[in-house]
Design a protein around this motif. Structure first.
Motif, mmCIF file in Angstrom:
data_model
loop_
_atom_site.group_PDB
_atom_site.id
_atom_site.type_symbol
_atom_site.label_atom_id
_atom_site.label_comp_id
_atom_site.label_asym_id
_atom_site.label_seq_id
_atom_site.Cartn_x
_atom_site.Cartn_y
_atom_site.Cartn_z
ATOM 1 N N ALA A 172 0.721 -1.014 -0.249
ATOM 2 C CA ALA A 172 0.025 0.019 0.131
ATOM 3 C C ALA A 172 0.846 1.162 0.053
ATOM 4 O O ALA A 172 0.547 2.205 -0.583
ATOM 5 N N LEU A 173 2.017 1.110 0.620
ATOM 6 C CA LEU A 173 2.891 2.357 0.825
ATOM 7 C C LEU A 173 3.510 2.603 -0.572
ATOM 8 O O LEU A 173 3.604 4.046 -1.149
ATOM 9 N N VAL A 174 3.984 1.455 -1.181
ATOM 10 C CA VAL A 174 4.604 1.768 -2.477
ATOM 11 C C VAL A 174 3.312 2.316 -3.526
ATOM 12 O O VAL A 174 3.869 3.106 -4.528
ATOM 13 N N LEU A 234 11.144 -5.160 -3.277
ATOM 14 C CA LEU A 234 10.646 -3.939 -3.517
ATOM 15 C C LEU A 234 10.338 -3.574 -4.971
ATOM 16 O O LEU A 234 9.292 -3.153 -5.663
ATOM 17 N N ARG A 235 11.394 -4.175 -5.929
ATOM 18 C CA ARG A 235 11.455 -4.077 -7.268
ATOM 19 C C ARG A 235 10.026 -4.961 -7.765
ATOM 20 O O ARG A 235 9.486 -4.442 -8.372
ATOM 21 N N GLY A 236 9.968 -6.086 -7.228
ATOM 22 C CA GLY A 236 8.827 -6.982 -7.494
ATOM 23 C C GLY A 236 7.577 -5.880 -7.180
ATOM 24 O O GLY A 236 6.532 -6.133 -7.980
ATOM 25 N N ILE A 237 7.204 -5.347 -6.195
ATOM 26 C CA ILE A 237 6.098 -4.625 -5.802
ATOM 27 C C ILE A 237 5.836 -3.610 -6.945
ATOM 28 O O ILE A 237 4.684 -3.501 -7.557
ATOM 29 N N ILE A 238 6.840 -2.774 -7.122
ATOM 30 C CA ILE A 238 6.928 -1.768 -8.190
ATOM 31 C C ILE A 238 6.480 -2.115 -9.589
ATOM 32 O O ILE A 238 5.781 -1.699 -10.021
ATOM 33 N N ALA A 239 7.276 -3.408 -9.867
ATOM 34 C CA ALA A 239 6.821 -3.964 -11.335
ATOM 35 C C ALA A 239 5.385 -4.433 -11.379
ATOM 36 O O ALA A 239 4.667 -4.176 -12.490
ATOM 37 N N ALA A 240 4.907 -5.197 -10.313
ATOM 38 C CA ALA A 240 3.436 -5.503 -10.151
ATOM 39 C C ALA A 240 2.579 -4.546 -10.396
ATOM 40 O O ALA A 240 1.659 -4.461 -11.074
#
Length: 398
Positions: free
Chosen positions: A333-335, A389-395
């Motif tokens: 949620a933060l990202v 974190l990269r995975g969250i951003i990419a998704a």
């Protein structure tokens, strides 16, 4: 979101080559060897730029110094005594020299005496990984029985006082020394650290400064430096208190959303902004990190993304630093809130639409445990956090 990595200079056990293998986009560093209050000269800045620009074999790294962390604020400035006026002028000169070197984001904090506080720098989890931890009862044992601060016992609940006494009674001299060293460890990478007598001296001088008084001194500091930052095209971003509640009877003024709002409203220039540290702020159960990103996002100039696991539901309590997706903050949620803020900025034409972030801290895992890097700043543990974190951003982008 621009991916950065904190580096403590040539003595850092995590090298420029390691940063490149982590595939980061920019570097967060500082002139840690210079005493607080001194001018950061063009030569010293250029030396650090040169140090991070080459790999171990002498070939170019193509890495750039993008964020300063930290340009420290002296205790004299915070107290408004001694050399505080000279230190403010030196701060302005350092800002000018950094701007001329092409660096535009400056992270700092306004925490009195202790820049961050942990009681254990190698707390072992059930997985075998180690992390940093703040144990409230251990801290009380230090405050009441080792530091022997006047009135300390009254600052803790009865149950914590009783547990602190038991723990102190079970400590030998080495255990007391280790706890003291952990608590007064100081700013990571800093040239200076405090003795117990130094701490006692500062506490005696802060005894006459209330939270309102410290906030007034902070605003006075910002009224001096924020207009200079705006003229130079710099973005200042204050780091929150760590942990975000009162310790040692000291005032705290950057622990909650209301604290940040008060400072931003008092000095209402875009140059006066925020380092939103999810780990520091996340140690309080009443801090809503995704909501803070949504409501304060236009002044967030830097993001520290890490997580903590709170051990109680109290405002003041024990916690440990968890894996990036395993703590009490909803990192997804933060990202998402940060990405939404970037889209809003881009839509309005802001040149600073991409918010720099770094994977803050990390668990010591695998070879980290023999590398002995700066506490909280392992190579593999941070890389694991960055990958998550990269995975969250990419998704979310997809």
């Amino acid at each position: 979101m621009r991916q950065t990595w904190r580096w403590f200079g040539p003595l850092d056990r995590v090298s420029v080559d390691d940063m490149l293998q982590a595939d980061v986009e920019g570097v967060v560093t500082a002139l840690h060897h210079l005493p607080t209050g001194a001018v950061w000269t063009p030569d010293e800045i250029a030396r650090r730029v040169c140090e991070l620009s080459v790999k171990s074999d002498g070939t170019p790294s193509n890495l750039k110094w993008e964020v300063v962390e930290s340009l420290p604020v002296s205790e004299d400035i915070k107290k408004q005594k001694g050399d505080w006026r000279a230190h403010i002028e030196n701060y302005k000169i350092s800002m000018k020299n950094l701007a001329e070197a092409g660096i535009s984001v400056i992270c700092y904090n306004f925490m009195p005496v202790l820049d961050w506080t942990r009681t254990d720098l190698k707390y072992r989890l059930s997985s075998g990984a180690t992390c940093m931890r703040f144990d409230y009862a251990d801290f009380a044992a230090f405050d009441i029985h080792i530091l022997k601060r006047r009135g300390a016992a009254e600052d803790f609940p009865e149950g914590i006082r009783e547990e602190a006494l038991k723990r102190y009674a079970g400590m030998d001299e080495n255990s007391q020394s280790e706890l003291t060293k952990n608590i007064v460890f100081g700013l990571p990478g800093a040239a200076e650290s405090f003795t117990l007598d130094d701490v006692r001296h500062h506490l005696s001088e802060y005894a006459i400064i209330s939270a309102d008084g410290l906030r007034a001194n902070f605003i006075a500091f910002l009224e001096e430096i924020a207009p200079v930052a705006e003229t130079l095209g710099l973005r200042l971003c204050c780091h929150p208190d760590d942990p975000p509640f009162g310790l040692l009877g000291l005032p705290r003024v950057m622990s909650t959303e209301a604290d940040y709002r008060a400072i931003m409203d008092a000095v209402a220039t875009p140059a006066n902004g925020i380092t939103l540290c999810s780990g520091s702020l996340g140690a309080r159960p009443d801090n809503d990190l995704p909501g803070m990103m949504e409501r304060l996002g236009d002044r967030v100039h830097f993001l520290h993304l890490r997580n903590v696991k709170r051990e109680t539901g109290d405002i003041r309590g024990s916690f440990y630093e968890s894996a990036h997706l395993a703590g009490d903050t909803d990192m997804v949620a933060l990202v998402a809130a940060a990405l939404n803020e970037e889209k809003r900025r881009k839509g309005t034409g802001r040149s600073d639409w991409s918010i720099p972030f770094r994977p803050d801290h990390g668990l010591d895992i695998l070879d980290d445990q023999s590398r002995q890097a700066q506490p909280g700043y392992p190579a593999i543990g941070r890389l694991k956090g960055l990958a998550e974190l990269r995975g969250i951003i990419a998704a979310l982008d997809r």
